[in-house]
Design a protein around this motif. Structure first.
Motif, mmCIF file in Angstrom:
data_model
loop_
_atom_site.group_PDB
_atom_site.id
_atom_site.type_symbol
_atom_site.label_atom_id
_atom_site.label_comp_id
_atom_site.label_asym_id
_atom_site.label_seq_id
_atom_site.Cartn_x
_atom_site.Cartn_y
_atom_site.Cartn_z
ATOM 1 N N GLU A 47 -8.128 16.894 -31.273
ATOM 2 C CA GLU A 47 -9.315 16.592 -30.359
ATOM 3 C C GLU A 47 -8.866 16.725 -28.891
ATOM 4 O OE1 GLU A 47 -10.964 12.741 -31.730
ATOM 5 O OE2 GLU A 47 -11.206 13.653 -33.917
ATOM 6 N N LEU A 48 -9.130 17.541 -28.239
ATOM 7 C CA LEU A 48 -8.490 17.944 -26.934
ATOM 8 C C LEU A 48 -9.749 17.366 -25.934
ATOM 9 C CD1 LEU A 48 -6.893 21.198 -28.030
ATOM 10 C CD2 LEU A 48 -5.806 18.927 -27.592
ATOM 11 N N ILE A 49 -9.339 16.862 -24.753
ATOM 12 C CA ILE A 49 -9.847 16.815 -23.725
ATOM 13 C C ILE A 49 -9.391 17.456 -22.383
ATOM 14 C CG2 ILE A 49 -10.750 14.902 -22.012
ATOM 15 C CD1 ILE A 49 -11.627 14.340 -24.730
ATOM 16 N N VAL A 50 -10.138 18.287 -21.635
ATOM 17 C CA VAL A 50 -9.749 19.188 -20.588
ATOM 18 C C VAL A 50 -10.805 18.563 -19.598
ATOM 19 C CG1 VAL A 50 -9.727 21.244 -19.284
ATOM 20 C CG2 VAL A 50 -9.134 21.210 -21.726
ATOM 21 N N HIS A 51 -10.078 17.697 -18.403
ATOM 22 C CA HIS A 51 -10.931 17.177 -17.590
ATOM 23 C C HIS A 51 -10.608 17.757 -15.959
ATOM 24 C CE1 HIS A 51 -12.615 13.552 -15.227
ATOM 25 N NE2 HIS A 51 -12.885 13.426 -16.387
ATOM 26 N N VAL A 52 -11.430 18.427 -15.476
ATOM 27 C CA VAL A 52 -10.886 19.018 -14.128
ATOM 28 C C VAL A 52 -11.134 18.049 -12.924
ATOM 29 C CG1 VAL A 52 -11.440 21.019 -12.637
ATOM 30 C CG2 VAL A 52 -11.981 21.253 -15.429
ATOM 31 N N GLY A 53 -10.148 17.849 -12.606
ATOM 32 C CA GLY A 53 -10.024 16.946 -11.191
ATOM 33 C C GLY A 53 -10.302 15.441 -11.813
ATOM 34 N N LEU A 54 -10.178 14.483 -10.750
ATOM 35 C CA LEU A 54 -10.466 13.111 -11.227
ATOM 36 C C LEU A 54 -11.707 12.617 -10.203
ATOM 37 C CD1 LEU A 54 -6.369 12.049 -10.875
ATOM 38 C CD2 LEU A 54 -7.870 12.429 -12.669
ATOM 39 N N ASP A 55 -12.351 11.799 -11.035
ATOM 40 C CA ASP A 55 -13.712 11.486 -10.040
ATOM 41 C C ASP A 55 -14.505 12.532 -9.974
ATOM 42 O OD1 ASP A 55 -13.021 8.733 -10.686
ATOM 43 O OD2 ASP A 55 -12.593 8.171 -8.606
ATOM 44 N N THR A 56 -14.407 13.811 -10.509
ATOM 45 C CA THR A 56 -15.415 14.765 -10.275
ATOM 46 C C THR A 56 -16.775 14.692 -10.799
ATOM 47 O OG1 THR A 56 -14.140 15.778 -12.077
ATOM 48 C CG2 THR A 56 -13.548 16.525 -9.806
ATOM 49 N N VAL A 57 -17.014 13.648 -11.769
ATOM 50 C CA VAL A 57 -18.143 13.255 -12.006
ATOM 51 C C VAL A 57 -19.214 12.864 -11.066
ATOM 52 C CG1 VAL A 57 -17.825 10.940 -12.559
ATOM 53 C CG2 VAL A 57 -19.721 12.034 -13.835
ATOM 54 N N LYS A 58 -18.407 12.410 -9.842
ATOM 55 C CA LYS A 58 -19.481 12.036 -8.780
ATOM 56 C C LYS A 58 -19.926 12.908 -7.947
ATOM 57 C CE LYS A 58 -16.892 7.779 -8.148
ATOM 58 N NZ LYS A 58 -15.897 6.868 -7.226
ATOM 59 N N VAL A 80 -11.791 13.582 -5.362
ATOM 60 C CA VAL A 80 -10.639 12.806 -4.974
ATOM 61 C C VAL A 80 -9.045 13.091 -5.153
ATOM 62 C CG1 VAL A 80 -9.580 10.436 -5.932
ATOM 63 C CG2 VAL A 80 -11.785 10.796 -5.719
ATOM 64 N N SER A 81 -9.329 14.055 -6.068
ATOM 65 C CA SER A 81 -8.104 14.967 -6.696
ATOM 66 C C SER A 81 -8.251 16.043 -7.446
ATOM 67 C CB SER A 81 -6.785 13.966 -7.113
ATOM 68 O OG SER A 81 -5.677 14.900 -7.857
ATOM 69 N N ILE A 82 -7.641 17.438 -7.516
ATOM 70 C CA ILE A 82 -7.872 18.370 -8.375
ATOM 71 C C ILE A 82 -6.922 18.323 -9.585
ATOM 72 C CG2 ILE A 82 -8.993 19.588 -6.388
ATOM 73 C CD1 ILE A 82 -6.443 21.428 -6.380
#
Length: 670
Positions: free
Chosen positions: A586-597, A632-634
């Protein structure tokens, strides 16, 4: 939210005003210690302390209205509390005997007696609940510019005042019926004397698992049905003088809890320890010692009760019966002590100088007897029925509990609990009472119970598909507060990665492997420079609470599938996706940090949730320039969330990687 879930919400909100009772107990207890016969008439200091404590007890109804309005509000804002106070004053003024006489046009002496008792905890609870709902509905409303000053939170007290006007009219006719019903119920129990006290105590324990014991307590402990056991006991000599208390009777709904909480449950803890398998005794000892001490010293019993409540319900039923028996015995013998918080050593000591306390030493004698009863009955039941109490689990079950994946500090625990409940995307509401996290989720099936127990939780209660409780001990409120802060963006994305994304996955008619089989080489999902998880400026990822892996600082606009599998979840904002590999990873790829905002800006979805993919297939397209300026960060973590199902993660890449070409790391099967 269903009825049970809503009652749970009210129950946990009640803990806000109830938390003021220890202050009243300490102040009044010390006052009575100084002047046990004159309740302040012989000592200015005693009078000062007693009056200070009485200020809390005498205004519990107002505290209930304010505390529940605050506790049930969506963001725990002071405007909700203020609105609760406004609503309480409006409603109780309209329902006062003088107002009812004037509105209904009847003589004052013909006004039903129920209205003389309108200033009570029941009405306080009603006002608090209504106010909280109004706050949650209207606190975000924006009015026309001409009335802009009254928008948002300022609007809520106004709306509450108007609504209380409407509520007052049906209550003029309903309240006497409700009041008389409550009084009849209370009197029927009172009429049963000590037997009624025992029945109450039995149901008090039975309702602990669902948190509804607070509703039952309000009838017997507070002035809802005229019993008012705790305030009248704390009132001491003053209550006696005013005819509110009877020596040997007032306090009987409390006294019998002392032998159970201070002695009986520690006896049960000793039995559970002695029944544990030898290899588990050290672990069980640490758990039982801490839980038994909490029960003995403070009267907080939930950490101990939840350690066997669900793994051995027969024992919990026995515990409820013995509690009823203890309260019955104490009430029958008129061995009386009371509490402002719970039946622990602190409250017992404070009771010793209260004029209403009677034969307190006999409660200690009774306690020693119940220590023996609990120890031998629990020891016999565990052995005879082979109950799986802590330390008695099968080897496979017990092994996981020995692991400690994160440290015990609040921040680490909060991050870990956010992860194991499915991340921010699965969270509807987070709250807590003294010892438990009370969570409303989109789907409780996602919650990783084994992970919760590895973190030290003594129990997980799934009330239904949306409501769950996790018993974490006295840190519950601190953990819940930190979790809420994290989900608000103070340390973790609101759309935190899910720990078990399959439960939200949908839809394509493809088979997802259920068993973890074979090694897997993970390709880089984007081109860029490799960053270790320890370097990721987000505690959830850097602590590896979300999972094991690497991160990438992207230099190209395309995000591809790192392995063959199925896209189980793509978040609405397109900033992250979960992929189930063919080998079960089960893999998570999360582009950037706090990018949901960013609300989806900077991301273009190229595939839909449920799509079957091959390694290298394009999933997302990025506007890297926009993200670099606004995120916030990429730095983009790529993690294995079910790492515990594999042997290890090895062969980590370094330096520059190419999307769909460079091996990022290898997942080794067990």
């Amino acid at each position: 939210m269903n009825i049970l879930g809503y009652l749970q919400k009210i129950g946990r909100a009640l803990m806000v005003p109830v938390a003021t009772l220890p202050a009243a107990a300490i102040l009044m207890g010390i006052g009575y210690w100084i002047d046990p016969t004159g309740w302040g008439s012989n000592s200015a200091l005693a009078a000062f302390l007693i009056k200070s404590g009485a200020a809390i007890i005498d205004n519990m109804s107002i505290l209930f209205a304010v505390g529940i309005a605050y506790g049930m509000s969506k963001d725990k804002d002071g405007a909700a509390a203020l609105s609760g106070l406004v609503g309480f004053y409006v409603l109780t003024t309209l329902l006062s005997p003088a107002a009812v006489s004037q509105i209904q046009g009847i003589p004052l002496d013909q006004v039903p007696k129920a209205f003389a008792k309108i200033n009570n905890q029941f009405v306080g609870i009603l006002v608090g609940v209504i106010t909280a709902e109004l706050y949650n509905r209207f606190s975000g409303v924006e009015l026309h510019k001409a009335l802009a000053f009254f928008s948002g939170r300022r609007l809520v007290p106004i709306v509450t005042s108007v609504v209380m006007l409407v509520v007052a009219f049906p209550l003029m006719y309903i309240w006497p019926i409700v009041f008389n019903g409550l009084v009849h119920f209370g009197e029927s129990i009172m009429g049963m004397g000590p037997a009624g006290a025992g029945i109450y105590a039995f149901f008090n324990r039975l309702l602990i698992p669902v948190g509804l014991h607070h509703a039952l307590n309000s009838v017997f402990w507070f002035d809802v049905a005229g019993i008012n056991d705790i305030p009248n006991f704390l009132g001491g000599a003053k209550s006696l003088a005013e005819g509110k208390a009877v020596l040997g009777v007032t306090g009987m709904y409390q006294a019998g809890f002392f032998p159970i909480m201070m002695f009986g449950l520690p006896g049960a803890a000793l039995a559970i320890y002695h029944a544990a398998k030898p290899q588990n005794k050290a672990r069980v000892a640490s758990l039982m010692i801490a839980a038994a001490f909490a029960a003995f010293f403070t009267g907080v019993t939930e950490p101990l009760e939840f350690s066997f409540m669900f793994v051995a319900p027969l024992l919990y039923l026995l515990h409820a019966v013995l509690t009823g028996v203890s309260v019955y015995i104490a009430a029958s013998m008129q061995w009386i002590a009371g509490f402002g918080f719970s039946a622990g050593l602190v409250d017992l000591v404070l009771s010793t100088k209260n004029p209403l306390a009677k034969d307190i030493l006999m409660l200690i004698v009774q306690g020693f007897a119940f220590f023996a009863i609990y120890y031998f009955s629990f020891r016999f039941a565990i052995k005879f029925f082979n109950l799986k109490t802590p330390g008695q689990e099968d080897e496979e079950e017990g092994a996981a509990a020995d692991d400690a994946p994160v440290s015990g500090d609040t921040d680490s625990l909060a991050h870990a609990y956010v992860s194991l409940i499915g991340g921010g995307s699965n969270v509807v509401a987070i709250d807590a009472c003294i010892t438990r996290l009370r969570l409303t989720l989109n789907d409780t099936a996602i919650v990783d119970e084994a992970a919760a127990k590895r973190l030290g939780a003594s129990g997980v209660i799934k009330l239904n598909k949306q409501n769950i409780q996790i018993i974490v001990g006295p840190k519950a409120e601190l953990i819940a507060t930190r979790m809420s802060q994290l989900l608000a963006g103070k340390g973790i994305s609101v759309e935190a990665p899910v720990a078990a994304p399959v439960a939200n996955a949908a839809v394509a008619p493809v088979a997802i492997a259920k068993k973890v089989t074979g090694d897997l080489v993970l390709l880089a999902p984007m081109s860029g420079e490799v960053v270790t998880l320890l370097q990721v400026p987000d505690a959830a990822f850097s602590s590896k609470a979300v999972g094991e892996g690497l991160a990438i600082r992207p230099t190209s606009n395309l995000v591809v599938a790192p392995v063959d599998g199925v896209i189980a979840k793509i978040f609405n904002t397109n900033h992250a996706f979960a992929l189930i590999a063919d080998n079960g990873a089960e893999l998570i790829v999360h582009v950037g940090l706090d990018t949901v905002k960013l609300g989806g800006k900077g991301f273009t979805r190229l595939l839909e949730q449920g799509s079957r993919v091959k390694a290298g297939d394009a999933v997302l397209e990025l506007d890297l320039e926009y993200l670099t300026q606004h995120a916030v960060s990429i730095i983009s973590p790529v993690v294995l969330s079910n790492v515990d199902q594999f042997d290890s993660v090895i062969d980590f890449a370094t330096g520059h990687v190419e999307a769909g070409k460079t091996a990022l790391y290898t997942i080794k099967a067990k």
